[in-house]
Design a protein around this motif. Structure first.
Motif, mmCIF file in Angstrom:
data_model
loop_
_atom_site.group_PDB
_atom_site.id
_atom_site.type_symbol
_atom_site.label_atom_id
_atom_site.label_comp_id
_atom_site.label_asym_id
_atom_site.label_seq_id
_atom_site.Cartn_x
_atom_site.Cartn_y
_atom_site.Cartn_z
ATOM 1 N N SER A 37 0.863 -1.170 0.000
ATOM 2 C CA SER A 37 0.000 0.000 0.000
ATOM 3 C C SER A 37 0.903 1.223 0.000
ATOM 4 O O SER A 37 1.785 1.363 0.837
ATOM 5 N N ASP A 93 -7.619 1.892 -4.179
ATOM 6 C CA ASP A 93 -8.422 1.589 -2.983
ATOM 7 C C ASP A 93 -9.472 2.683 -2.756
ATOM 8 O O ASP A 93 -9.474 3.360 -1.740
ATOM 9 N N LYS A 95 -12.748 2.350 -2.424
ATOM 10 C CA LYS A 95 -13.874 1.970 -1.543
ATOM 11 C C LYS A 95 -15.167 2.693 -1.913
ATOM 12 O O LYS A 95 -15.752 3.418 -1.107
ATOM 13 N N GLY A 145 -15.047 -7.243 5.213
ATOM 14 C CA GLY A 145 -14.838 -6.900 6.609
ATOM 15 C C GLY A 145 -13.642 -5.985 6.746
ATOM 16 O O GLY A 145 -12.681 -6.117 5.986
ATOM 17 N N MET A 146 -13.703 -5.058 7.676
ATOM 18 C CA MET A 146 -12.605 -4.107 7.858
ATOM 19 C C MET A 146 -11.724 -4.493 9.037
ATOM 20 O O MET A 146 -12.127 -5.227 9.934
ATOM 21 N N SER A 147 -10.502 -3.939 9.007
ATOM 22 C CA SER A 147 -9.510 -4.293 10.030
ATOM 23 C C SER A 147 -9.583 -3.393 11.255
ATOM 24 O O SER A 147 -8.925 -3.674 12.256
ATOM 25 N N PRO A 189 -5.611 -6.711 4.619
ATOM 26 C CA PRO A 189 -4.793 -5.613 5.156
ATOM 27 C C PRO A 189 -4.737 -5.724 6.682
ATOM 28 O O PRO A 189 -5.250 -6.687 7.252
ATOM 29 N N GLY A 190 -4.094 -4.735 7.310
ATOM 30 C CA GLY A 190 -3.906 -4.830 8.749
ATOM 31 C C GLY A 190 -2.814 -5.849 9.026
ATOM 32 O O GLY A 190 -2.967 -6.724 9.879
ATOM 33 N N TYR A 204 -3.396 -4.833 13.741
ATOM 34 C CA TYR A 204 -2.477 -5.607 12.905
ATOM 35 C C TYR A 204 -2.323 -7.045 13.355
ATOM 36 O O TYR A 204 -2.386 -7.362 14.542
ATOM 37 N N VAL A 221 0.272 -4.641 2.856
ATOM 38 C CA VAL A 221 1.117 -4.015 3.880
ATOM 39 C C VAL A 221 1.382 -2.557 3.507
ATOM 40 O O VAL A 221 1.877 -2.275 2.411
ATOM 41 N N ARG A 223 2.239 0.863 6.130
ATOM 42 C CA ARG A 223 3.318 1.501 6.882
ATOM 43 C C ARG A 223 4.459 0.553 7.236
ATOM 44 O O ARG A 223 5.608 0.989 7.352
ATOM 45 N N TYR A 226 6.323 1.093 3.755
ATOM 46 C CA TYR A 226 6.689 2.422 3.244
ATOM 47 C C TYR A 226 7.248 3.364 4.308
ATOM 48 O O TYR A 226 7.910 4.341 3.969
HETATM 49 O O1 S5P Z 1 -10.166 -3.064 6.388
HETATM 50 C C1 S5P Z 1 -9.297 -2.454 5.792
HETATM 51 C C2 S5P Z 1 -9.347 -2.268 4.413
HETATM 52 C C3 S5P Z 1 -8.311 -1.616 3.779
HETATM 53 S S1 S5P Z 1 -8.293 -1.616 2.059
HETATM 54 N N1 S5P Z 1 -8.219 -1.958 6.469
HETATM 55 C C4 S5P Z 1 -7.207 -1.280 5.849
HETATM 56 O O2 S5P Z 1 -6.257 -0.894 6.524
HETATM 57 N N2 S5P Z 1 -7.266 -1.052 4.481
HETATM 58 C C5 S5P Z 1 -6.234 -0.248 3.789
HETATM 59 O O3 S5P Z 1 -4.982 -0.930 3.888
HETATM 60 C C6 S5P Z 1 -6.002 1.146 4.352
HETATM 61 O O4 S5P Z 1 -6.808 2.104 3.700
HETATM 62 C C7 S5P Z 1 -4.515 1.384 4.113
HETATM 63 O O5 S5P Z 1 -4.309 1.923 2.825
HETATM 64 C C8 S5P Z 1 -3.908 -0.011 4.154
HETATM 65 C C9 S5P Z 1 -3.303 -0.374 5.491
HETATM 66 O O6 S5P Z 1 -2.231 0.466 5.777
HETATM 67 P P1 S5P Z 1 -1.260 0.241 7.040
HETATM 68 O O7 S5P Z 1 -0.333 1.401 6.965
HETATM 69 O O8 S5P Z 1 -2.114 0.261 8.277
HETATM 70 O O9 S5P Z 1 -0.594 -1.088 6.818
#
Ligand code: S5P
Length: 250
Positions: A37, A93, A95, A145-147, A189-190, A204, A221, A223, A226
């Protein structure tokens, strides 16, 4: 005996959508199930990052609307060239979460003209099945489902969402934090090896956890890579962890 996951080769044999086939072929070729990501606010950072991690990923996931300096010629043309050079897909992404007519406009018009360049787009299915008909020449990855902590995507929501997802030909898979059926691709993700969350509700797990427990096909993945001091080294680390966990789960 515990049911084993299908391999990418087995999924490729039964895949119908052209973008499902593409991402599976790349995974097999590169021995990678990593999606990076690239949540940058400048084009330069986005392009530098894409060039560095490009060889190790199956797709680069963007939030194109967070760029301060978006420009179709300066951002999208070089990004598409890098995707070709390193053989990865572009996953926007976005959404989507509206009625079909509005999503149709958001997909093809405005500043970002997503339909011109994205291989994959994320979309909620909250608008119902017909709201997804507009996504042609792209693979839709549905948000099941979201993280994040406190998400409203509870088991009832996911059960109803899955009825839409399983019956829509534009959808190649889901973003989720749980196992789903074998005929859809699972994107999770997460994922982070260094920390269990942030102070804004993100939660996470490790690559091994999500691949072993949810049979995830692709780890996403952000942060973890990146923000690392050595993003390329870290991309390789996540790629190797992800592939090792995949092979162990076969
Ligand atoms: O449920 C979700 C769905 C998505 S697409 N949880 C998420 O974190 N994402 C995306 O994945 C979020 O918008 C971000 O771009 C990436 C996670 O980023 P990180 O920095 O927390 O790993």
């Amino acid at each position: 005996e515990e049911k084993k996951r299908l391999s990418y080769e087995q999924k490729l044999e039964v895949a119908e959508h052209s973008f499902a086939k593409k991402i599976l072929k790349i995974a097999i070729e590169k021995r990678s199930n990593l999606i990076a990501s690239a949540d940058f606010i400048t084009t330069k950072e986005l392009l530098d990052f894409a060039d560095i991690v490009g060889p190790h990923i199956v797709a680069l996931k963007t939030h194109i609307d967070i760029l301060n300096d978006f420009d179709a010629d300066e951002t999208i043309l070089p990004l598409k060239n890098l995707a070709t050079k390193h053989n990865f897909l572009l996953m926007e992404d976005r959404k989507f979460a509206d009625i079909g007519n509005t999503q149709d406009l958001q997909f093809s018009y405005g500043t970002y003209k997503i339909s011109n360049w994205a291989d994959l787009v994320t979309s909620h299915v909250i608008g119902g099945s017909k709201s997804l008909d507009c996504f042609v020449n792209v693979g839709v990855v549905a948000i099941l489902g979201m993280s994040s902590q406190g998400t409203l995507t509870d088991s009832h929501y996911r059960e109803e969402a899955m009825k839409v997802i399983e019956n829509h030909p534009n959808i190649i898979g889901c973003v989720a934090q749980n196992q789903i059926s074998d005929n859809l691709l699972l994107f999770t993700p997460g994922v982070n090896l260094g920390t269990t969350g942030d102070d804004k509700g993100q939660q996470y797990n490790s690559p091994e956890h999500v691949i072993k427990n949810y049979n995830t096909d692709f780890i996403i993945v952000g942060r973890g890579i990146y923000k690392a001091d050595e993003p390329e080294q870290e991309a390789v680390r996540y790629k190797n962890e992800g592939w090792k966990a995949y092979e162990a789960s076969l």
